[in-house]
Design an enzyme around this catalytic site. Structure first.
Site, mmCIF file in Angstrom:
data_model
loop_
_atom_site.group_PDB
_atom_site.id
_atom_site.type_symbol
_atom_site.label_atom_id
_atom_site.label_comp_id
_atom_site.label_asym_id
_atom_site.label_seq_id
_atom_site.Cartn_x
_atom_site.Cartn_y
_atom_site.Cartn_z
ATOM 1 N N GLN A 75 46.941 -24.812 -18.936
ATOM 2 C CA GLN A 75 46.296 -23.555 -18.545
ATOM 3 C C GLN A 75 47.114 -22.817 -17.484
ATOM 4 O O GLN A 75 46.583 -22.293 -16.507
ATOM 5 C CB GLN A 75 44.883 -23.837 -18.024
ATOM 6 C CG GLN A 75 43.857 -24.054 -19.112
ATOM 7 C CD GLN A 75 43.552 -22.780 -19.885
ATOM 8 O OE1 GLN A 75 43.677 -21.671 -19.382
ATOM 9 N NE2 GLN A 75 43.159 -22.939 -21.137
ATOM 10 N N SER A 76 48.408 -22.730 -17.684
ATOM 11 C CA SER A 76 49.304 -22.145 -16.695
ATOM 12 C C SER A 76 49.195 -20.622 -16.636
ATOM 13 O O SER A 76 49.415 -19.928 -17.635
ATOM 14 C CB SER A 76 50.749 -22.535 -17.012
ATOM 15 O OG SER A 76 51.658 -21.801 -16.218
ATOM 16 N N ASN A 77 48.888 -20.098 -15.449
ATOM 17 C CA ASN A 77 48.942 -18.655 -15.229
ATOM 18 C C ASN A 77 50.376 -18.146 -15.314
ATOM 19 O O ASN A 77 50.638 -17.050 -15.826
ATOM 20 C CB ASN A 77 48.368 -18.307 -13.857
ATOM 21 C CG ASN A 77 46.924 -18.695 -13.703
ATOM 22 O OD1 ASN A 77 46.101 -18.387 -14.565
ATOM 23 N ND2 ASN A 77 46.595 -19.374 -12.616
#
Length: 343
Positions: A75-77
């Protein structure tokens, strides 16, 4: 003038707003509270990575590269925004996603940032938690070169001396905004992970000879490791700026008391902080970085760490998209009462 000699593209809506948090302060007390809205940078739902990518993408284009390769958690921004920046400039993107967070569900694996990665056309591969993601990115880059592409590898979080220039720029911007408002900012509080945001701020304030303290709340590493990472990168960023020797070790601080079970793993304090800011200010934090940073700031306010006459700025680094990957934590939020969250 501090940054004029560095190539840069336009990706962010700057200056981002500097707003008071008066309703939050009415609940938690303490100093004058402000929020620097880097969740409003504009690119791909906003976030701090837009500032870093302005310098990183410019460097990639200057080198004639056609593909951005970068690592991150699922879930990397950072991956989401890198994919969007690539699309904006007609580049391709490939993400190496580390399964860093254990025991995830379908929402985490398929919703939030992952959904947006797909919309931006980002290719991706996965590696187990604890993998050497730098080596994995290097292998992807080698494969792309063999196929005739020209990859540009961006370190995790965009955290290298080029990317950290984005938060040197933020330091300049914040001091200018504070001057316009007639206030003296004493501290900036934010979540620190890959270290580029904090290192850029530290290097920027040092170059400007500003006494503003950067109060990092670690979201992953123990204090000693996190502070070491930040200090190392801040020094290298200062060297890159031409202001070597200005960063002092005692100006680097990261509190590791709010990480909880680990990176991306929830804590009660984070859930309460996200809920409280939503209910008092109508602002959405994220569960991985800014939620834990806000939990840390609130706890320190209640412990009396900050003086009542201080002007403390919370740097909102964005990431609310990832709330959709953690929705089970907040499904009960409508039944919660802000009064319960008062000290």
């Amino acid at each position: 003038m501090l940054l004029d000699r560095f190539p840069r593209v336009s990706l962010s809506h700057a200056p981002t707003p500097l707003e008071p948090l008066d309703r939050l302060r009415s609940v938690v007390g303490g100093p004058r509270l402000w929020i620097k809205r880097d969740d409003c940078t504009g690119l791909a739902q906003g976030g701090n990575k837009a500032r870093k990518l302005e310098f990183l993408v410019a460097d990639a284009l200057a080198q004639g590269c056609d593909t951005l390769v970068t690592p991150g958690a699922v879930q990397s921004n950072h991956v989401r925004m890198t994919a969007a920046a690539a699309a904006r400039f007609g580049l391709k993107a490939h993400a190496v996603l580390e399964r860093r967070v254990p025991d995830t569900d379908a929402d985490y694996e398929e919703n939030g940032n992952i959904l947006l990665d797909d919309l931006f056309g980002c290719a991706r591969s996965y590696v187990p938690g604890g993998s050497d993601v730098a080596a994995a990115c290097a292998a992807v880059a080698d494969d792309l070169r063999a196929k005739g592409a020209k990859p540009y590898v961006i370190s995790g979080g965009g955290s290298n001396p080029v990317g950290a220039l984005g938060y040197v720029a933020c330091a300049v911007e914040l001091l200018d905004q504070a001057s316009q408002r007639g206030i003296t900012v004493t501290r900036v509080v934010h979540g620190t992970g890959s270290s580029g945001t904090q290192a850029g701020l530290v290097a920027g304030f040092a170059a400007l000879r500003s006494p503003v303290e950067v109060f990092g709340v670690s979201v992953r590493h123990p204090r000693e490791k996190q502070e070491g990472m930040v200090f190392d990168l801040a020094c290298r960023t200062a060297d890159h700026l031409g202001h070597g020797g200005t960063v002092q070790r005692e100006r680097v601080f990261a509190d590791d008391g709010y990480v909880g079970p680990g990176y991306g793993q929830p804590t009660r304090g984070m859930v309460d902080a996200v809920t409280l800011l939503a209910r008092t200010e109508g602002i959405l934090l994220d569960p991985v970085y800014s939620g834990k940073a806000m939990a840390g700031m609130i706890d320190h306010i209640r412990r009396g760490t900050f003086g009542e006459n201080e002007h403390v700025v919370f740097l909102h680094t964005g990431g609310s998209t990832s709330l959709f990957g953690y929705k089970h934590l907040f499904l009960g939020a409508p039944d919660q009462d802000v009064a319960r969250l008062r000290p």
